[in-house]
Write a protein that holds these residues in place. Structure first.
Motif, mmCIF file in Angstrom:
data_model
loop_
_atom_site.group_PDB
_atom_site.id
_atom_site.type_symbol
_atom_site.label_atom_id
_atom_site.label_comp_id
_atom_site.label_asym_id
_atom_site.label_seq_id
_atom_site.Cartn_x
_atom_site.Cartn_y
_atom_site.Cartn_z
ATOM 1 N N GLU A 119 0.822 -1.214 0.000
ATOM 2 C CA GLU A 119 0.000 0.000 0.000
ATOM 3 C C GLU A 119 0.849 1.254 0.000
ATOM 4 N N SER A 120 1.966 1.233 0.719
ATOM 5 C CA SER A 120 2.821 2.413 0.773
ATOM 6 C C SER A 120 3.431 2.725 -0.596
ATOM 7 N N LEU A 121 3.910 1.692 -1.306
ATOM 8 C CA LEU A 121 4.478 1.906 -2.629
ATOM 9 C C LEU A 121 3.410 2.308 -3.636
ATOM 10 N N GLN A 122 2.206 1.773 -3.475
ATOM 11 C CA GLN A 122 1.117 2.139 -4.382
ATOM 12 C C GLN A 122 0.736 3.603 -4.189
ATOM 13 N N ASP A 123 0.709 4.029 -2.949
ATOM 14 C CA ASP A 123 0.424 5.449 -2.691
ATOM 15 C C ASP A 123 1.521 6.339 -3.244
ATOM 16 N N LEU A 124 2.759 5.865 -3.152
ATOM 17 C CA LEU A 124 3.861 6.639 -3.699
ATOM 18 C C LEU A 124 3.781 6.729 -5.218
ATOM 19 N N ALA A 125 3.378 5.622 -5.866
ATOM 20 C CA ALA A 125 3.262 5.635 -7.328
ATOM 21 C C ALA A 125 2.120 6.525 -7.792
ATOM 22 N N ASP A 126 1.090 6.652 -6.970
ATOM 23 C CA ASP A 126 -0.053 7.487 -7.330
ATOM 24 C C ASP A 126 0.067 8.920 -6.839
ATOM 25 N N SER A 127 1.184 9.246 -6.236
ATOM 26 C CA SER A 127 1.344 10.593 -5.702
ATOM 27 C C SER A 127 1.495 11.600 -6.839
ATOM 28 N N GLU A 128 1.262 12.852 -6.496
ATOM 29 C CA GLU A 128 1.315 13.910 -7.506
ATOM 30 C C GLU A 128 2.721 14.115 -8.042
ATOM 31 N N ALA A 129 3.731 13.979 -7.182
ATOM 32 C CA ALA A 129 5.114 14.181 -7.619
ATOM 33 C C ALA A 129 5.551 13.118 -8.621
ATOM 34 N N VAL A 130 5.183 11.866 -8.367
ATOM 35 C CA VAL A 130 5.568 10.784 -9.278
ATOM 36 C C VAL A 130 4.837 10.936 -10.607
ATOM 37 N N ARG A 131 3.558 11.296 -10.557
ATOM 38 C CA ARG A 131 2.819 11.496 -11.806
ATOM 39 C C ARG A 131 3.371 12.668 -12.596
ATOM 40 N N PHE A 132 3.876 13.678 -11.899
ATOM 41 C CA PHE A 132 4.493 14.811 -12.593
ATOM 42 C C PHE A 132 5.800 14.404 -13.262
ATOM 43 N N LEU A 133 6.609 13.601 -12.574
ATOM 44 C CA LEU A 133 7.877 13.172 -13.147
ATOM 45 C C LEU A 133 7.694 12.164 -14.269
ATOM 46 N N ARG A 134 6.552 11.508 -14.335
ATOM 47 C CA ARG A 134 6.300 10.534 -15.397
ATOM 48 C C ARG A 134 5.747 11.169 -16.658
ATOM 49 N N ARG A 135 5.478 12.462 -16.626
ATOM 50 C CA ARG A 135 4.996 13.146 -17.826
ATOM 51 C C ARG A 135 6.097 13.178 -18.890
ATOM 52 N N PRO A 136 5.729 13.088 -20.180
ATOM 53 C CA PRO A 136 6.765 13.137 -21.236
ATOM 54 C C PRO A 136 7.575 14.424 -21.215
ATOM 55 N N LYS A 137 6.922 15.543 -20.924
ATOM 56 C CA LYS A 137 7.647 16.813 -20.890
ATOM 57 C C LYS A 137 8.668 16.829 -19.753
ATOM 58 N N SER A 138 8.291 16.288 -18.600
ATOM 59 C CA SER A 138 9.220 16.256 -17.473
ATOM 60 C C SER A 138 10.398 15.328 -17.759
ATOM 61 N N ILE A 139 10.123 14.193 -18.376
ATOM 62 C CA ILE A 139 11.202 13.252 -18.705
ATOM 63 C C ILE A 139 12.183 13.884 -19.681
ATOM 64 N N LEU A 140 11.670 14.613 -20.667
ATOM 65 C CA LEU A 140 12.544 15.258 -21.642
ATOM 66 C C LEU A 140 13.375 16.362 -21.000
ATOM 67 N N ARG A 141 12.774 17.107 -20.092
ATOM 68 C CA ARG A 141 13.545 18.163 -19.423
ATOM 69 C C ARG A 141 14.652 17.566 -18.548
ATOM 70 N N ILE A 142 14.360 16.472 -17.876
ATOM 71 C CA ILE A 142 15.384 15.819 -17.050
ATOM 72 C C ILE A 142 16.506 15.272 -17.928
ATOM 73 N N CYS A 143 16.136 14.658 -19.054
ATOM 74 C CA CYS A 143 17.162 14.131 -19.965
ATOM 75 C C CYS A 143 18.011 15.258 -20.542
ATOM 76 N N GLY A 144 17.366 16.356 -20.947
ATOM 77 C CA GLY A 144 18.121 17.484 -21.466
ATOM 78 C C GLY A 144 19.054 18.080 -20.429
ATOM 79 N N GLY A 145 18.587 18.157 -19.172
ATOM 80 C CA GLY A 145 19.450 18.672 -18.110
ATOM 81 C C GLY A 145 20.623 17.757 -17.818
#
Length: 234
Positions: free
Chosen positions: A5-31
């Motif tokens: 349950e703890s890991l599931q809540d972490l996967a559904d958290s707002e921060a993880v969903r933000f980092l999983r966005r394509p735009k966020s992934i591209l910005r991290i890769c570019g950085g």
């Protein structure tokens, strides 16, 4: 696969969903790519020759090549961090004009960085091609890493420009819609109730007299016969 349950809540958290966005992934890769470029040349990009203690750029002893790569990598890294932070606050942006300006700036900078890294790749690869490897004991791997990640940065920024263009097109801002609506409300409020239009003609009753009928009545009524005046006898 069942997660606790703890890991599931972490996967559904707002921060993880933000980092999983394509735009966020591209910005991290570019950085990360920019960080590798400027850090590798900044640490091992300047080496001394076997016969001299003076430091030289490993890219054909061209200080412009190393300085350009280090400066572009550092600025690109800062750009990725700033826009990643702004993306995290994007949901709190309520102004339509500010959001449109942010998306337009994101698109312009992504196109510019794609062009910068393409020029950097061609320039660094040409300087490395004319370099004499036996003059330097170290720094060859750093130069190769900078050239490789400069090439990888080009499609990353092109894809970022594509996503920014999609967001800009889907937004479809109408800056003057609100003012036009407010103007329509004011006009409807100030307009008299007797304003006529072709779609809503005025209703007249048997006892009502309109301006149009009274104005046209002398012309529409039948002409009366002339009256005879009685003349007195002389």
């Amino acid at each position: 696969m069942h997660l606790p349950e703890s890991l599931q809540d972490l996967a559904d958290s707002e921060a993880v969903r933000f980092l999983r966005r394509p735009k966020s992934i591209l910005r991290i890769c570019g950085g990360v790519f920019s960080l590798v470029i400027f850090s590798s040349l900044l640490t091992d990009g300047y080496q001394n020759r076997t016969e001299s203690p003076q430091l030289h750029c490993v890219l054909n002893s061209n200080y412009v090549a190393c300085s350009f790569a280090v400066g572009a990598g550092f600025l690109s890294f800062l750009s990725c961090l700033v826009f990643l932070a702004l993306d995290a606050r994007e949901s709190r942006i309520t102004g339509t004009r500010f959001k449109t300006a942010f998306q337009l700036l994101d698109f312009i900078l992504a196109v510019l960085w794609a062009g910068v890294w393409f020029v950097a790749f061609c320039f660094l690869a040409r300087q490395w091609q004319h370099s004499k490897f036996k003059h330097f004991l170290l720094g060859n791997s750093s130069a190769k890493a900078a050239i490789a990640f400069a090439f990888f940065s080009v499609p990353v920024w092109i894809f970022q420009a594509y996503l920014a263009f999609q967001d800009l097109r889907d937004e479809a801002p109408v800056p003057y819609k609100r003012s036009l609506d407010e103007g329509g409300v004011v006009l409807n409020t100030l307009s008299p109730s007797s304003t006529t239009s072709p779609a809503n003609p005025p209703t007249t009753g048997p006892n009502s007299v309109s301006y149009t009928s009274s104005a046209l009545s002398p012309y529409l009524t039948a002409s009366k016969a002339p009256r005879l005046a009685m003349m007195p006898d002389s």
